[in-house]
Write an enzyme that holds these catalytic residues in place. Structure first.
Site, PDB file in Angstrom:
ATOM      1  N   SER A 149       0.856  -1.190   0.000  1.00 58.53           N
ATOM      2  CA  SER A 149       0.000   0.000   0.000  1.00 58.53           C
ATOM      3  C   SER A 149       0.887   1.233   0.000  1.00 58.53           C
ATOM      4  O   SER A 149       2.008   1.207   0.534  1.00 58.53           O
ATOM      5  CB  SER A 149      -0.875   0.005   1.256  1.00 58.53           C
ATOM      6  N   TYR A 162      -1.873  -0.355  10.346  1.00 55.84           N
ATOM      7  CA  TYR A 162      -1.949  -0.729   8.924  1.00 55.84           C
ATOM      8  C   TYR A 162      -0.669  -0.286   8.201  1.00 55.84           C
ATOM      9  O   TYR A 162      -0.084  -1.039   7.428  1.00 55.84           O
ATOM     10  CB  TYR A 162      -3.188  -0.081   8.306  1.00 55.84           C
ATOM     11  N   LYS A 166       2.003  -2.674   6.211  1.00 54.84           N
ATOM     12  CA  LYS A 166       2.280  -2.543   4.783  1.00 54.84           C
ATOM     13  C   LYS A 166       3.729  -2.118   4.522  1.00 54.84           C
ATOM     14  O   LYS A 166       4.292  -2.462   3.492  1.00 54.84           O
ATOM     15  CB  LYS A 166       1.289  -1.574   4.134  1.00 54.84           C
TER      16      LYS A 166
HETATM   17  N1  LIG Z   1      -8.846  -0.796  -1.701  1.00 58.41           N
HETATM   18  C1  LIG Z   1      -7.815   0.023  -1.588  1.00 58.41           C
HETATM   19  O1  LIG Z   1      -7.930   1.256  -1.787  1.00 58.41           O
HETATM   20  C2  LIG Z   1      -6.454  -0.544  -1.249  1.00 58.41           C
HETATM   21  C3  LIG Z   1      -5.362   0.345  -1.288  1.00 58.41           C
HETATM   22  C4  LIG Z   1      -4.109  -0.144  -0.982  1.00 58.41           C
HETATM   23  C5  LIG Z   1      -3.954  -1.484  -0.640  1.00 58.41           C
HETATM   24  N2  LIG Z   1      -5.023  -2.318  -0.599  1.00 58.41           N
HETATM   25  C6  LIG Z   1      -4.783  -3.722  -0.255  1.00 58.41           C
HETATM   26  O2  LIG Z   1      -5.342  -4.542  -1.257  1.00 58.41           O
HETATM   27  C7  LIG Z   1      -5.573  -5.858  -0.713  1.00 58.41           C
HETATM   28  C8  LIG Z   1      -6.935  -6.343  -1.165  1.00 58.41           C
HETATM   29  O3  LIG Z   1      -7.927  -5.545  -0.527  1.00 58.41           O
HETATM   30  P1  LIG Z   1      -9.223  -5.017  -1.283  1.00 58.41           P
HETATM   31  O4  LIG Z   1      -9.054  -3.554  -1.429  1.00 58.41           O
HETATM   32  O5  LIG Z   1      -9.477  -5.835  -2.484  1.00 58.41           O
HETATM   33  O6  LIG Z   1     -10.333  -5.202  -0.147  1.00 58.41           O
HETATM   34  P2  LIG Z   1     -11.353  -6.424   0.113  1.00 58.41           P
HETATM   35  O7  LIG Z   1     -11.831  -6.229   1.489  1.00 58.41           O
HETATM   36  O8  LIG Z   1     -12.329  -6.491  -1.000  1.00 58.41           O
HETATM   37  O9  LIG Z   1     -10.424  -7.733  -0.002  1.00 58.41           O
HETATM   38  C9  LIG Z   1      -9.673  -8.233   1.076  1.00 58.41           C
HETATM   39  C10 LIG Z   1     -10.042  -9.698   1.244  1.00 58.41           C
HETATM   40  O10 LIG Z   1      -9.175 -10.288   2.220  1.00 58.41           O
HETATM   41  C11 LIG Z   1      -9.967 -11.204   2.953  1.00 58.41           C
HETATM   42  N3  LIG Z   1      -9.337 -11.467   4.252  1.00 58.41           N
HETATM   43  C12 LIG Z   1      -9.284 -10.651   5.319  1.00 58.41           C
HETATM   44  N4  LIG Z   1      -8.659 -11.255   6.335  1.00 58.41           N
HETATM   45  C13 LIG Z   1      -8.285 -12.471   5.892  1.00 58.41           C
HETATM   46  C14 LIG Z   1      -7.606 -13.570   6.487  1.00 58.41           C
HETATM   47  N5  LIG Z   1      -7.158 -13.517   7.738  1.00 58.41           N
HETATM   48  N6  LIG Z   1      -7.401 -14.683   5.734  1.00 58.41           N
HETATM   49  C15 LIG Z   1      -7.856 -14.753   4.463  1.00 58.41           C
HETATM   50  N7  LIG Z   1      -8.512 -13.758   3.865  1.00 58.41           N
HETATM   51  C16 LIG Z   1      -8.735 -12.634   4.568  1.00 58.41           C
HETATM   52  C17 LIG Z   1     -11.320 -10.513   3.097  1.00 58.41           C
HETATM   53  O11 LIG Z   1     -12.346 -11.430   3.445  1.00 58.41           O
HETATM   54  C18 LIG Z   1     -11.490  -9.889   1.735  1.00 58.41           C
HETATM   55  O12 LIG Z   1     -12.197 -10.728   0.839  1.00 58.41           O
HETATM   56  C19 LIG Z   1      -5.427  -5.707   0.796  1.00 58.41           C
HETATM   57  O13 LIG Z   1      -4.164  -6.232   1.184  1.00 58.41           O
HETATM   58  C20 LIG Z   1      -5.458  -4.205   1.025  1.00 58.41           C
HETATM   59  O14 LIG Z   1      -4.759  -3.827   2.172  1.00 58.41           O
HETATM   60  C21 LIG Z   1      -6.280  -1.873  -0.915  1.00 58.41           C
END
Ligand SMILES: NC(=O)c1ccc[n+]([C@@H]2O[C@H](COP(=O)([O-])OP(=O)(O)OC[C@H]3O[C@@H](n4cnc5c(N)ncnc54)[C@H](O)[C@@H]3O)[C@@H](O)[C@H]2O)c1
Length: 288
Positions: A149, A162, A166
């Site tokens: 991130s 967080y 990251k």
């Molecule tokens: N959405 C954003 O703006 C953004 C920005 C930077 C980084 N990210 C990163 O992207 C990645 C994906 O997130 P997203 O944005 O698609 O959100 P999301 O919530 O749609 O996806 C995250 C998924 O991880 C699963 N999860 C959570 N804890 C878990 C565990 N202990 N074991 C297995 N699965 C688990 C959740 O059930 C969910 O389906 C994450 O690592 C997040 O930190 C997202």
């Protein structure tokens, strides 16, 4: 999408956090490209919907597997590896992507701190430990993608836990890239996906319309596959508000806090508000 030899029809991918958001969007694109996919997530119900959705879209139900697990538990991730190899005989793509937010401030709740680190950082470490040796032994091209991130790089105030998780993912992935390139004959490479603001369950209420500034998860998945095709390690996604130029300046400013001996997080310090605004407006200090 063509370009990276690991991403090819008939090869196999494993994606954590695949029940929604960026993980699901990437799984859909890999499956559409003819890959076999193993989806893993903590949310069993949404995971099953994701599996059914991909199986329907591709019409290759035997090539879509799903395993409900907790990436924070090494034994769960080892089971994921064993099941993925048992099903498809190899792993070409591993995407350690599961993540949670809301760890809170430094002096906040200790259990929240622990959980965010366990999922976001230990989940990634567990994935690398469980899969990398087997992927290297295969002797075929492979990629390990860890989802980091921008918050792990410029570390804005608000969710210190967080940010720490990251930042750890960034450091561990950089180290993995170094270790892999120093193993003779190793055909596995590591990559850090750095999404911008993306409209997913972690950042937004999905029942509401997408904020204008956010990218869709599909845009992030396309950008990821494009970056992998180019062999990029840092896959730094823009969004509709934040361009690459803005990101470069923010990253440089954060690094210069140390060099210039400014207070930490000076970008959010009242004394540095004006100089930071000036820096953002001036001529680009970076290549690009
Ligand atoms: N959405 C954003 O703006 C953004 C920005 C930077 C980084 N990210 C990163 O992207 C990645 C994906 O997130 P997203 O944005 O698609 O959100 P999301 O919530 O749609 O996806 C995250 C998924 O991880 C699963 N999860 C959570 N804890 C878990 C565990 N202990 N074991 C297995 N699965 C688990 C959740 O059930 C969910 O389906 C994450 O690592 C997040 O930190 C997202």
């Amino acid at each position: 999408m063509a370009g990276h030899p690991a991403i090819a029809a008939g090869r196999a991918a494993v994606i954590t956090g695949a029940a929604g958001g960026i993980g699901l969007a990437t799984a859909l694109k890999l499956a559409a490209a003819g890959m076999k996919v193993t989806l893993a997530d903590a949310n069993a119900e949404r995971l099953e919907q994701a599996r059914e959705g991909i199986a329907l879209t591709t019409n290759r139900p035997d090539e879509v597997r799903a395993l409900a697990l907790d990436v924070a538990k090494p034994a769960d991730v080892e089971r994921l590896r064993d099941e993925a190899y048992a099903a498809f005989g190899e792993v070409a793509v591993l995407m350690n992507n599961a993540g949670v937010g809301n760890g809170g401030p430094v002096l906040g709740d200790l259990e929240k701190w622990r959980r965010v680190l366990e999922v976001n950082l230990w989940g990634v470490i567990n994935g690398m430990q469980a899969f990398a040796p087997a992927m290297i032994r295969q002797g075929t091209p492979g990629v390990i993608i860890n989802t980091g991130s921008k918050q792990g790089i410029t570390t804005p105030p608000g969710d210190a836990a967080y940010n720490v998780s990251k930042a750890g993912v960034k450091v561990a992935t950089e180290a993995l890239a170094h270790e892999l390139r120093n193993i003779e004959g190793c055909k596995v490479t590591a990559h850090l996906l750095i999404p911008g603001f993306t409209f997913t369950g972690i950042t937004a209420n999905l029942d509401r319309p997408k904020p204008l500034g956010a990218w869709t998860a599909e845009q992030v998945a396309d950008f990821l596959l494009d970056g992998l095709g180019k062999g990029d390690f840092y896959i730094l996604c823009p969004d509709n508000d934040v361009t690459r130029d803005i990101d470069e300046r923010r990253i440089l400013w954060a690094a210069q806090d140390i060099i210039e001996n400014r207070p930490p997080l000076s970008r959010w310090h009242p004394d540095w508000k004006a100089p930071f605004a000036e820096f953002m407006k001036g001529p680009s200090p970076c290549r690009s």
